[in-house]
Design a protein around this motif. Structure first.
Motif, PDB file in Angstrom:
ATOM      1  N   ASN A  12      -7.208  16.141   2.084  1.00  0.00           N
ATOM      2  CA  ASN A  12      -8.145  15.038   2.275  1.00  0.00           C
ATOM      3  C   ASN A  12      -8.586  14.944   3.729  1.00  0.00           C
ATOM      4  O   ASN A  12      -9.752  14.643   4.017  1.00  0.00           O
ATOM      5  CB  ASN A  12      -7.509  13.723   1.845  1.00  0.00           C
ATOM      6  CG  ASN A  12      -7.273  13.633   0.341  1.00  0.00           C
ATOM      7  OD1 ASN A  12      -6.391  12.916  -0.108  1.00  0.00           O
ATOM      8  ND2 ASN A  12      -8.054  14.366  -0.439  1.00  0.00           N
ATOM      9  N   ALA A  16     -11.498  17.755   1.585  1.00  0.00           N
ATOM     10  CA  ALA A  16     -11.434  18.156   0.180  1.00  0.00           C
ATOM     11  C   ALA A  16     -11.211  16.949  -0.715  1.00  0.00           C
ATOM     12  O   ALA A  16     -10.609  15.952  -0.308  1.00  0.00           O
ATOM     13  CB  ALA A  16     -10.319  19.177  -0.029  1.00  0.00           C
ATOM     14  N   SER A  17     -11.682  17.051  -1.940  1.00  0.00           N
ATOM     15  CA  SER A  17     -11.435  16.025  -2.948  1.00  0.00           C
ATOM     16  C   SER A  17     -10.265  16.480  -3.804  1.00  0.00           C
ATOM     17  O   SER A  17     -10.295  17.578  -4.367  1.00  0.00           O
ATOM     18  CB  SER A  17     -12.683  15.826  -3.822  1.00  0.00           C
ATOM     19  OG  SER A  17     -12.402  14.936  -4.887  1.00  0.00           O
ATOM     20  N   THR A  18      -9.223  15.658  -3.895  1.00  0.00           N
ATOM     21  CA  THR A  18      -8.028  16.045  -4.646  1.00  0.00           C
ATOM     22  C   THR A  18      -7.808  15.114  -5.829  1.00  0.00           C
ATOM     23  O   THR A  18      -8.225  13.955  -5.812  1.00  0.00           O
ATOM     24  CB  THR A  18      -6.783  16.012  -3.746  1.00  0.00           C
ATOM     25  OG1 THR A  18      -6.586  14.681  -3.240  1.00  0.00           O
ATOM     26  CG2 THR A  18      -6.940  16.972  -2.571  1.00  0.00           C
ATOM     27  N   GLN A  19      -7.160  15.651  -6.848  1.00  0.00           N
ATOM     28  CA  GLN A  19      -6.841  14.881  -8.043  1.00  0.00           C
ATOM     29  C   GLN A  19      -5.402  15.149  -8.456  1.00  0.00           C
ATOM     30  O   GLN A  19      -4.917  16.276  -8.326  1.00  0.00           O
ATOM     31  CB  GLN A  19      -7.759  15.259  -9.213  1.00  0.00           C
ATOM     32  CG  GLN A  19      -9.211  14.942  -9.016  1.00  0.00           C
ATOM     33  CD  GLN A  19     -10.021  15.251 -10.270  1.00  0.00           C
ATOM     34  OE1 GLN A  19      -9.521  15.148 -11.391  1.00  0.00           O
ATOM     35  NE2 GLN A  19     -11.277  15.623 -10.092  1.00  0.00           N
TER      36      GLN A  19
END
Length: 206
Positions: A12, A16-19
Motif C-alpha cells: 500500500n 498497490a491495491s491489496t485485498q
C-alpha cells in the motif's frame, strides 16, 4: 493483489491495491480477474492449490515473510489442567514439527518448484531495485506500527535481540569455501530470471 498483514501495508505504501481474499476463494479470484496477483504460501502448499493452472509466473524472494512462525495456541486454563506427561507430548510434537520444517521441507520445496517448471511455470526473481524499494517501505511500516502499538514494538525489539545473537554465532562459525572446491567446482547455473519492469500477467508469489 491478494496479500495480508504487514506485507499488504508495505505494498500500500508503494501504491498497490491489496485485498484479503480467503484461502478457499483465491483460485477463483485470480481466475476471474478479481486480483492480478496473489501471495499465499510456500511452493508445496501453492502447488496443492493448483495455482499453476492459472498463473504462469512464480516470483521470489518471499520478501514479506522473512521466517516462518510455527505455533500452537492453547488456552492457559486448559494447558494448566494437563499433566506434565501430556505437556511434554505437546512440546515434543512441536519440536518435531520445527525439525521437519528446517530439514525436510526446504529440499522438498525445490523439488516442487522443478515440477512446476516442467508444467510451464516460469520461476523468476524480483529485480534488486524492486526488493530495495520494498525494504525501504517496510522500514516506514515498521516505524508506524512501533509508534502506534507498544506491544508490536516490544515484540519486534525482542526478536531483533534474538536475531543479533544468532547472527553473531554464525559469523563466528563462518568458513570460506575450501580452495580445492573453489577451483574444481563451479556453482550451478540458476534457472531463475530477473524480470524487467514491463507489465506482467497474473502471477503467484512465494
Amino acid at each position: 493483489m491478494r496479500i495480508s498483514g504487514l506485507g499488504a501495508k508495505v505494498l500500500n505504501k508503494l501504491g498497490a491495491s491489496t485485498q484479503l481474499v480467503p484461502g478457499n476463494e483465491i483460485y477463483l479470484a485470480l481466475e476471474r480477474g478479481r486480483v492480478d496477483a496473489i501471495e499465499f504460501s510456500a511452493p508445496i502448499v501453492d502447488a496443492s492449490m493448483g495455482f499453476e493452472e492459472i498463473a504462469k509466473y512464480y516470483y521470489f524472494p518471499g520478501w514479506h515473510q522473512g521466517a516462518n512462525w510455527n505455533n500452537l495456541l492453547i488456552n492457559k486454563g486448559v494447558w494448566d489442567q494437563y499433566s506434565d506427561e501430556r505437556k511434554a507430548q505437546f512440546e515434543t510434537a512441536c519440536r518435531s514439527n520445527v525439525q521437519w520444517a528446517m530439514s525436510v521441507a526446504p529440499p522438498e520445496q525445490v523439488r516442487v518448484i522443478h515440477q512446476l517448471e516442467e508444467k510451464g511455470v516460469q520461476v523468476r526473481r524480483f529485480p534488486d531495485e524492486v526488493v530495495s524499494a520494498l525494504q525501504d517501505a517496510w522500514v516506514e511500516v515498521r516505524q508506524d506500527e512501533m509508534q502506534k502499538h507498544p506491544a508490536f514494538k516490544e515484540a519486534y525489539e525482542s526478536l531483533m535481540k534474538h536475531v543479533q545473537l544468532i547472527d553473531e554465532w554464525y559469523e563466528l562459525q563462518a568458513l570460506p569455501a575450501p580452495r580445492r572446491s573453489r577451483a574444481r567446482i563451479s556453482p550451478p547455473q540458476s534457472k531463475v530470471k530477473e524480470t524487467p519492469d514491463a507489465q506482467r500477467p497474473p502471477c503467484a508469489l512465494a
